[in-house]
Motif scaffolding. Structure first.
Motif, PDB file in Angstrom:
ATOM      1  N   LEU A  20       0.819  -1.209   0.000  1.00 20.52           N
ATOM      2  CA  LEU A  20       0.000   0.000   0.000  1.00 20.52           C
ATOM      3  C   LEU A  20       0.853   1.261   0.000  1.00 20.52           C
ATOM      4  CD1 LEU A  20      -2.711  -1.171   2.563  1.00 20.52           C
ATOM      5  CD2 LEU A  20      -2.973  -0.966   0.078  1.00 20.52           C
ATOM      6  N   GLU A  21       1.940   1.237   0.766  1.00 20.74           N
ATOM      7  CA  GLU A  21       2.857   2.383   0.754  1.00 20.74           C
ATOM      8  C   GLU A  21       3.432   2.585  -0.652  1.00 20.74           C
ATOM      9  OE1 GLU A  21       3.360   4.548   2.986  1.00 20.74           O
ATOM     10  OE2 GLU A  21       3.298   3.709   5.016  1.00 20.74           O
ATOM     11  N   GLY A  22       3.715   1.477  -1.334  1.00 25.23           N
ATOM     12  CA  GLY A  22       4.230   1.567  -2.689  1.00 25.23           C
ATOM     13  C   GLY A  22       3.233   2.208  -3.635  1.00 25.23           C
ATOM     14  N   LEU A  23       1.964   1.833  -3.532  1.00 19.14           N
ATOM     15  CA  LEU A  23       0.948   2.420  -4.399  1.00 19.14           C
ATOM     16  C   LEU A  23       0.871   3.933  -4.211  1.00 19.14           C
ATOM     17  CD1 LEU A  23      -1.882  -0.246  -4.047  1.00 19.14           C
ATOM     18  CD2 LEU A  23      -0.661   0.327  -6.156  1.00 19.14           C
ATOM     19  N   LYS A  24       0.946   4.370  -2.974  1.00 15.56           N
ATOM     20  CA  LYS A  24       0.897   5.811  -2.726  1.00 15.56           C
ATOM     21  C   LYS A  24       2.120   6.511  -3.312  1.00 15.56           C
ATOM     22  CE  LYS A  24      -0.019   9.181   0.912  1.00 15.56           C
ATOM     23  NZ  LYS A  24      -0.289   9.389   2.352  1.00 15.56           N
ATOM     24  N   ALA A  25       3.254   5.803  -3.359  1.00 18.80           N
ATOM     25  CA  ALA A  25       4.484   6.375  -3.908  1.00 18.80           C
ATOM     26  C   ALA A  25       4.606   6.177  -5.413  1.00 18.80           C
ATOM     27  CB  ALA A  25       5.694   5.770  -3.192  1.00 18.80           C
ATOM     28  N   GLY A  26       3.616   5.528  -6.025  1.00 16.27           N
ATOM     29  CA  GLY A  26       3.674   5.299  -7.461  1.00 16.27           C
ATOM     30  C   GLY A  26       4.524   4.115  -7.859  1.00 16.27           C
ATOM     31  N   LYS A  27       4.659   3.133  -6.944  1.00 15.93           N
ATOM     32  CA  LYS A  27       5.451   1.950  -7.237  1.00 15.93           C
ATOM     33  C   LYS A  27       4.616   0.697  -6.980  1.00 15.93           C
ATOM     34  CE  LYS A  27       9.867   4.127  -6.027  1.00 15.93           C
ATOM     35  NZ  LYS A  27      11.094   4.031  -5.205  1.00 15.93           N
ATOM     36  N   LEU A  28       4.936  -0.366  -7.711  1.00 15.63           N
ATOM     37  CA  LEU A  28       4.233  -1.630  -7.582  1.00 15.63           C
ATOM     38  C   LEU A  28       5.178  -2.678  -7.006  1.00 15.63           C
ATOM     39  CD1 LEU A  28       2.351  -1.679 -11.017  1.00 15.63           C
ATOM     40  CD2 LEU A  28       1.549  -0.819  -8.810  1.00 15.63           C
ATOM     41  N   TYR A  29       4.774  -3.266  -5.876  1.00 14.36           N
ATOM     42  CA  TYR A  29       5.603  -4.280  -5.214  1.00 14.36           C
ATOM     43  C   TYR A  29       4.857  -5.601  -5.162  1.00 14.36           C
ATOM     44  CZ  TYR A  29       8.656  -0.530  -3.499  1.00 14.36           C
ATOM     45  OH  TYR A  29       9.527   0.540  -3.414  1.00 14.36           O
TER      46      TYR A  29
END
Length: 344
Positions: free
Chosen positions: A207-216
């Motif tokens: 979820l933190e990645g989505l907010k930062a524009g990254k997909l994990y």
């Protein structure tokens, strides 16, 4: 002759699992799920609802003469449809009760009260409702109570605001609500649950990645899924429980595996039909996930189409998949059939 005894061996200690401390902040947030359940009351309960709207209470008479309140749609004796409805009094007797010391938001009173099964005069069964008394000492089995009606009634059981001690019925006030003469009542009933959801460690950095524009995603380390990459990430393999061992940053491009064209409008819909909901297999992953395909005609979407994520503006991103507005076609050649065949 001599004897000797051997002390019993102690049972082996149970193994204790060591759970490592999370390396990422664990996210928590309130989660509320709600929807309006809409039900047609049918011919019998519709008459019960219309009577409540008019400040009356009715019951159904079965083949043995028993009067049930609320009315039953079918005779409990032989199963025939109910045909006889009768008026009963809005005064009755407490059959049994329990105390509600801390009222909850949707309940009928905002101070402590009693829930009671009340047998109304003229009825043979008891109905559940609230009784407004100051303390448990003020209610008992056999207490005579009467209905207190709301001024604005719409055909629901809470048109009776509550029951109060006393053997004399109060006349229902003139109805302030707009009346209709519908024979069949359709009633929406809001249903909701609210909890605090704590994400797993994998969910948190996803979820933190989505907010930062990254997909994990996460890579499984062993077992039948060894080497497979899951997006959204999983802590363990769903096949055999093998642990994920690696966080993998992924590209925001992939292919459409299967899709559905949505043509039917529904309540709460934010996109005008037709549009496409599709399973997208991100490059480098081994399982597709569901998202929207826009920026093209719905009829042009196809299996194997190359697509790319369209991100929300940075200031509008949040801790959810909603940070991706949708996927759009890239214009690249379609993927080979073998690359997505297993997902069909």
């Amino acid at each position: 002759m001599s004897t000797s005894t051997t002390a019993p061996r102690p049972a082996p200690a149970s193994p204790v699992a060591e759970v490592p401390a999370p390396q990422s902040e664990i996210l928590s947030a309130p989660l509320k799920n709600s929807f309006d359940y809409t039900r047609s009351l049918g011919p019998v309960l519709s008459q019960f609802a219309l009577a409540l709207r008019d400040g009356r209470i009715i019951g159904s008479k079965s083949s043995d003469g028993t009067v049930s309140v609320p009315p039953r749609e079918f005779d409990p004796i032989g199963g025939a449809k109910t045909t006889e409805l009768v008026d009963v009094a809005s005064v009755g007797t407490v059959l049994t009760w329990s105390w509600q010391p801390q009222p909850l938001t949707p309940q009928p009173l905002d101070k402590p009260f009693a829930w009671a099964l009340i047998t109304l005069d003229g009825a043979d069964t008891a109905m559940l409702h609230a009784v407004a008394v100051d303390s448990p000492a003020d209610i008992s089995t056999g207490l005579r109570v009467h209905a207190v009606w709301k001024a604005a009634r719409i055909g629901r059981i809470d048109d009776i605001a509550y029951f109060a001690p006393g053997d004399t019925a109060d006349a229902a006030p003139a109805n302030e609500a707009e009346n209709s003469d519908d024979e069949l009542i359709v009633m929406p009933t809001p249903i909701s649950t609210e909890i605090v959801h704590s994400a797993t460690e994998e969910e948190s950095w996803y979820l933190e990645g989505l907010k930062a524009g990254k997909l994990y995603g996460s890579r499984i380390g062993s077992g039948v899924d060894a080497g497979r990459v899951y997006f959204p990430p999983k802590a363990v393999s769903p096949s055999d429980g093998s642990a994920a061992v690696e966080r993998v940053e992924l590209a925001d491009t992939g292919i459409v595996t299967t899709f559905c064209i949505v043509n039917v409008p529904f309540q709460g819909q934010r996109i005008k039909p037709p549009y496409v909901a599709a399973y997208v297999l991100l490059d480098g992953t081994d399982i597709p996930f569901l998202h929207l395909i826009l920026d093209c005609e719905a009829a042009d979407v196809r299996m194997g189409m190359r697509v790319q994520a369209v991100w929300q503006p940075e200031e509008e991103r949040e801790l959810s998949m909603g940070s991706i507005s949708h996927f759009r076609p890239t214009g690249e050649p379609d993927a080979e059939y073998e690359s997505y065949r297993e997902f069909l």
